[in-house]
Design a protein around this motif. Structure first.
Motif, PDB file in Angstrom:
ATOM      1  N   PRO A  13       0.791  -1.235   0.000  1.00 28.29           N
ATOM      2  CA  PRO A  13       0.000   0.000   0.000  1.00 28.29           C
ATOM      3  C   PRO A  13       0.827   1.292   0.000  1.00 28.29           C
ATOM      4  CG  PRO A  13      -1.006  -1.593   1.457  1.00 28.29           C
ATOM      5  CD  PRO A  13       0.328  -2.164   1.054  1.00 28.29           C
ATOM      6  N   ASP A  14       2.067   1.244   0.494  1.00 33.14           N
ATOM      7  CA  ASP A  14       2.882   2.452   0.618  1.00 33.14           C
ATOM      8  C   ASP A  14       3.811   2.718  -0.563  1.00 33.14           C
ATOM      9  OD1 ASP A  14       1.853   3.009   3.183  1.00 33.14           O
ATOM     10  OD2 ASP A  14       3.258   1.579   4.068  1.00 33.14           O
ATOM     11  N   PRO A  34      -1.664  12.095  -7.711  1.00 36.12           N
ATOM     12  CA  PRO A  34      -1.303  12.519  -6.347  1.00 36.12           C
ATOM     13  C   PRO A  34      -0.060  11.822  -5.791  1.00 36.12           C
ATOM     14  CG  PRO A  34      -3.160  11.021  -6.261  1.00 36.12           C
ATOM     15  CD  PRO A  34      -2.894  11.300  -7.724  1.00 36.12           C
ATOM     16  N   HIS A  35       0.464  10.841  -6.500  1.00 39.28           N
ATOM     17  CA  HIS A  35       1.616  10.071  -6.029  1.00 39.28           C
ATOM     18  C   HIS A  35       2.911  10.825  -6.286  1.00 39.28           C
ATOM     19  CE1 HIS A  35      -1.657   7.606  -7.600  1.00 39.28           C
ATOM     20  NE2 HIS A  35      -1.447   6.835  -6.549  1.00 39.28           N
ATOM     21  N   ASP A  83      10.090   3.112 -12.504  1.00 39.19           N
ATOM     22  CA  ASP A  83       9.401   4.130 -11.716  1.00 39.19           C
ATOM     23  C   ASP A  83       8.969   3.553 -10.377  1.00 39.19           C
ATOM     24  OD1 ASP A  83       9.522   6.149 -13.632  1.00 39.19           O
ATOM     25  OD2 ASP A  83       7.565   5.676 -14.473  1.00 39.19           O
ATOM     26  N   SER A  84       9.103   4.369  -9.333  1.00 44.48           N
ATOM     27  CA  SER A  84       8.566   4.030  -8.018  1.00 44.48           C
ATOM     28  C   SER A  84       7.533   5.082  -7.660  1.00 44.48           C
ATOM     29  CB  SER A  84       9.675   4.016  -6.967  1.00 44.48           C
ATOM     30  OG  SER A  84      10.630   3.019  -7.270  1.00 44.48           O
ATOM     31  N   PHE A  85       6.429   4.644  -7.081  1.00 47.45           N
ATOM     32  CA  PHE A  85       5.333   5.534  -6.709  1.00 47.45           C
ATOM     33  C   PHE A  85       5.012   5.354  -5.234  1.00 47.45           C
ATOM     34  CE2 PHE A  85       4.722   4.293 -11.113  1.00 47.45           C
ATOM     35  CZ  PHE A  85       4.500   5.495 -11.750  1.00 47.45           C
ATOM     36  N   THR A  86       4.779   6.466  -4.551  1.00 49.74           N
ATOM     37  CA  THR A  86       4.307   6.414  -3.182  1.00 49.74           C
ATOM     38  C   THR A  86       3.146   7.385  -3.020  1.00 49.74           C
ATOM     39  OG1 THR A  86       4.917   6.538  -0.848  1.00 49.74           O
ATOM     40  CG2 THR A  86       6.043   8.060  -2.301  1.00 49.74           C
ATOM     41  N   PHE A  92      -2.926   0.757 -11.389  1.00 51.65           N
ATOM     42  CA  PHE A  92      -2.031  -0.128 -12.147  1.00 51.65           C
ATOM     43  C   PHE A  92      -2.238  -1.602 -11.803  1.00 51.65           C
ATOM     44  CE2 PHE A  92       1.719   2.971 -13.178  1.00 51.65           C
ATOM     45  CZ  PHE A  92       0.881   3.697 -13.994  1.00 51.65           C
ATOM     46  N   LEU A  93      -3.022  -1.898 -10.787  1.00 52.72           N
ATOM     47  CA  LEU A  93      -3.237  -3.300 -10.383  1.00 52.72           C
ATOM     48  C   LEU A  93      -4.367  -3.935 -11.177  1.00 52.72           C
ATOM     49  CD1 LEU A  93      -2.874  -3.000  -6.523  1.00 52.72           C
ATOM     50  CD2 LEU A  93      -1.176  -3.765  -8.189  1.00 52.72           C
TER      51      LEU A  93
END
Length: 93
Positions: A13-14, A34-35, A83-86, A92-93
């Motif tokens: 989730p994070d 918003p990420h 890419d990393s998203f937080t 994307f799932l």
């Protein structure tokens, strides 16, 4: 021109890590989310735009895209971007 191939490599989730495989001419259309996004160029060359500022990147380059920033790219030379998203991008799932 088309969209790059997307592969989710890991997520909770994070945080989410995603590989994008681009062919020359592929585009990541201008968008915002918003990420917070961290981008690492594994291979290839790209022209990125973040809030109207354009720049080119190549192998080994990395940068941060702030939350809410309008951004996109054009692939100039085929390659792969990590890419990393937080937090995680549930779309994307």
């Amino acid at each position: 021109m088309s969209d790059p191939d997307r592969t989710v490599l890991a997520h909770n989730p994070d945080l989410m890590v995603v590989r994008f495989d681009f062919q020359k001419g592929d585009e990541g259309a201008l968008h915002a989310h918003p990420h917070v996004q961290s981008t690492f160029v594994q291979s290839g060359r790209y022209r990125f735009s973040i809030d109207g500022r354009e720049f080119e990147v190549g192998p080994g380059d990395a940068f941060i895209i702030p939350s809410g920033a309008r951004h996109g790219c054009v692939c100039l030379e085929a390659g792969t971007v990590i890419d990393s998203f937080t937090p995680r991008r549930d779309d994307f799932l």
